[in-house]
Design a protein around this motif. Structure first.
Motif: not given
Length: 732
Positions: A37-41
């Protein structure tokens, strides 16, 4: 400290009580660390939007201000100690004048009688006006703040963010350190929604190109954050064959050349990407942990994140930070280790150490009441997720905060979170909202604010209708009062106005709001908001789709009627058609109006029908449901209205206005300030056809005619059938 081989049990299937959202296992695996799972901010998103829009040096300190208070502060400005909430004077004092302040765009308040809402006289949002943003005070990123996506097309984005440098310099000179008063209007977030939508669209396009539609799931978490599940690509052996990211598949199951090339270069690219990624607590990992199945999948996740971040920066100039791990909860924690403009990965072996460093209040979903409740179970000196893991057993958590929430907290403090990433990029918002806060206001001053909000909502509904073919049935009015010093919030619902004229719709909503508030005896308010809800889809049929693809054929009304086509001449010359019948019946007022308008080469704005047509029964049903909400003028929604009148009220309010005012909401092309006559006439013909076809399709079922009867039917039976058709048509 190594939890990744911990067997899954029923206690790991988190629930949704106590303020924790419902959680599901991902399809990938029963392994608690089986996903990628990736989180892009987006880094300092609001401030970064202004840096990109104005063409500023990214290293220049900048604060975005709302009503003389810092709303967003970029990293260079933070070096001066400037933080969110600082006043403009404090910003200048801390930076000794080096930090520039740009005010949030403001939609000016104008009395509804002074500037007609449809006149186009309001300035653009970026120049201090525009068609409204929706959110006002405290416009921080959150799941709830985005109630309507802006146009994500490259042309719309370029118009706002890619002006020539001399234009940008002039805008910066005009806007730098210019403060605004709260009495001037309401905050406008359109500019930031536009940037957010464009960035998300580019990320979606990039992932579809390099991974394939079925190999990722993209969930929009807020205006500046998104989760991406890439398990299907990074660890295909652990996923089912039918995992779908919610997008359109290729149909034949074949990979594109770009996907094949990316896959072939992944091993080498993953090693390079891992070298550019911060590995949280690398010293806590086993020697082989980066090379086992989970480790290899996370390395590929790092490569995907790096590729997406590079694509966004190269195309749009925005920097993103990324977190890579095995769940939404831990990937969000990882992103904080990669800020700014970097990325970090947390392997399962390092999760225990990360949890020892993570404050309970900083953990996803534990920043509110649930987190405070958990903290109350610990000694004052113990404030981290690691403290929860060490000191609170499962039975204690379940006893104190409930079984489901207790199970979730028990797993979360060990780096385990089964909440699935859900595709939301193409999910339409359920409401279109605008609100305004003020110290205290009462009528008649409140009327100018409700007019401002009503214009804002109406314009955004028009845009949404043109893009998504739907209309709202209701409007929720919410307001807050402070009688005796205590905040009290109330709401009520009104029918969404269906008047043909834009200004009339605005005024009706303003009047209805004033009437209800006055009847309730409320006199002063500190906040009021309008929210369009209960959307219903308007079917898009017929010729509109042809024109939207591009007007390759330019024909005249005469040609559309068939004067230049032999087959059309033959059809037009055939007697007994339904048009001939109604044109000879001047005593029938409703349907002939449609036929007459279709026969006119110059359709008027008030008579033309929309390309977006619904069956008359459905339109009548919608009008009835609106009427039940309680309009201020019941006579205008009488059940005795003809189908045509109902259709004109619900459909004509947008599309007819577009023709009359030269607006392109219906998709028509503008030629010399007016709508293309060929297209407008074709739309009318199509509307007439759709109406007849809808009714006659019922006629066929009613009369029971079948094609195989053919010549076997006697002439007498044909006459009877024709009569039954006409009788049924008139009945409908």
């Amino acid at each position: 400290g190594h939890r990744r081989r911990r067997p899954a049990s029923s206690s790991l299937a988190g629930g949704g009580g106590g303020g924790v959202a419902s959680r599901d296992r991902g399809d990938a695996s029963d392994d608690p660390h089986g996903r990628v799972v990736l989180l892009l901010d987006m880094d300092c998103f609001y401030a970064q939007c202004e840096v990109v829009r104005l063409g500023l040096d990214p290293s220049a300190p900048l604060a975005l201000v709302q009503w003389r208070s810092a709303l967003a502060v970029n990293y260079p400005a933070r070096k001066f100690g400037i933080k969110r909430g600082d006043s403009f004077e404090v910003i200048q004092q801390k930076s000794k004048g080096e930090c520039a302040a740009i005010h949030l765009p403001v939609t000016p308040v104008t009395p509804v009688d002074d500037v007609p809402a449809s006149s186009g006289a309001s300035p653009r949002c970026g120049d201090g006006g525009g068609n409204g943003g929706g959110e006002d005070e405290g416009a921080s990123p959150s799941t709830d703040d985005d109630d309507g996506e802006a146009d994500a097309s490259p042309s719309a984005y370029d118009e706002e963010f890619h002006q020539p440098q001399h234009v940008r310099d002039e805008m910066y000179r005009r806007e730098k350190n210019r403060m605004r008063s709260q009495s001037e209007g309401k905050a406008c977030l359109d500019r930031y929604r536009l940037a957010s939508s464009r960035i998300f669209s580019l990320i979606d396009e990039t992932l579809a190109q390099i991974l394939g539609r079925k190999n990722f799931i993209l969930e929009r978490a807020s205006i500046d954050e998104l989760f991406i599940d890439v398990t299907a690509f990074c660890r295909p052996s652990a996923t089912s064959d039918d995992v779908d990211g919610g997008g359109d598949g290729d149909g034949d199951g074949k990979e594109s050349d770009a996907t094949t090339n990316f896959r072939e270069g992944c091993e080498e690219g993953a090693v390079r990407s891992l070298g550019e990624t911060a590995i949280c607590h690398d010293e806590r990992l086993h020697a082989d942990e980066k090379d086992d199945e989970v480790g290899r999948a996370l390395r590929l996740g790092c490569h995907v994140a790096r590729t997406v971040r590079r694509a966004v920066f190269d195309e749009l100039g925005f920097t993103l930070s990324a977190g890579i791990s095995t769940s939404k909860l831990v990937s969000k924690l990882a992103a904080s280790y990669g800020k700014p403009n970097g990325q970090a990965v947390i392997f399962p072996g390092a999760m225990a150490k990360v949890m020892e460093e993570t404050q309970i209040s900083k953990t996803r979903l534990l920043g509110g009441k649930l987190g405070k409740r958990v903290q109350s179970l610990l000694p004052e000196s113990e404030t981290t997720m690691g403290s929860v893991a060490r000191l609170l057993p499962l039975d204690r958590l379940e006893e104190e905060i409930g079984e489901e929430s207790g199970r979730w907290v028990f797993d979360a403090c060990r780096g385990i979170d089964h909440e699935a990433v859900r595709a939301t990029l193409r999910v339409l918002p359920k409401s279109i909202t605008a609100f305004k806060s003020f110290p205290k206001v009462s009528y008649p001053e409140l009327e100018k604010w409700t007019a401002l909000l009503a214009r804002d909502v109406m314009k955004r509904v028009e845009t949404d209708n043109a893009r998504n073919n739907r209309i709202p049935k209701s409007v929720t009015v919410g307001y807050t009062m402070v009688p005796g010093g205590a905040w009290i919030g109330r709401t009520f619902r009104l029918p969404f106005p269906t008047d043909r004229d834009f200004d009339a719709r605005v005024q009706r909503l303003v009047d209805s709001t004033r009437r209800v508030l006055t009847e309730r005896g409320h006199s002063s308010f500190i906040r009021i908001g309008l929210s369009a809800i209960d959307f219903v889809v308007r079917a898009r049929v017929g010729i509109d789709s042809f024109f939207r693809k591009g007007e390759a054929l330019k024909s005249s009304p005469k040609r559309l009627l068939g004067s230049g086509d032999a087959s059309n001449k033959k059809a037009a010359a055939k007697p007994g058609g339904i048009n001939d019948y109604f044109l000879s019946k001047s005593a029938q007022p409703a349907t002939p109006r449609v036929i007459a308008s279709a026969s006119s080469p110059r359709p008027s704005g008030c008579e033309s029908a929309s390309q977006n047509t619904l069956p008359p029964e459905q339109l009548q049903g919608e009008a009835g449901s609106i009427d039940k909400v309680g309009d201020s003028d019941p006579a205008e929604h009488s059940s005795s209205m003809t189908d045509e009148e109902v259709a004109r009220r619900l459909q004509g309010s947008y599309d007819d206005e577009a023709r009359g005012l030269g607006r392109d909401y219906s998709g028509a092309s503008i030629v010399g300030g007016s709508v293309d006559r060929d297209k407008a006439f074709a739309l009318q013909l199509q509307s007439s056809y759709d109406r007849e076809h809808s009714v006659l399709s019922h006629v066929e079922r009613f009369s029971g005619r079948k094609s195989h009867l053919g010549a076997a039917n006697s002439k007498k039976k044909e006459v009877v059938n024709k009569r039954s058709k006409i009788d049924y048509f008139l009945k409908k």
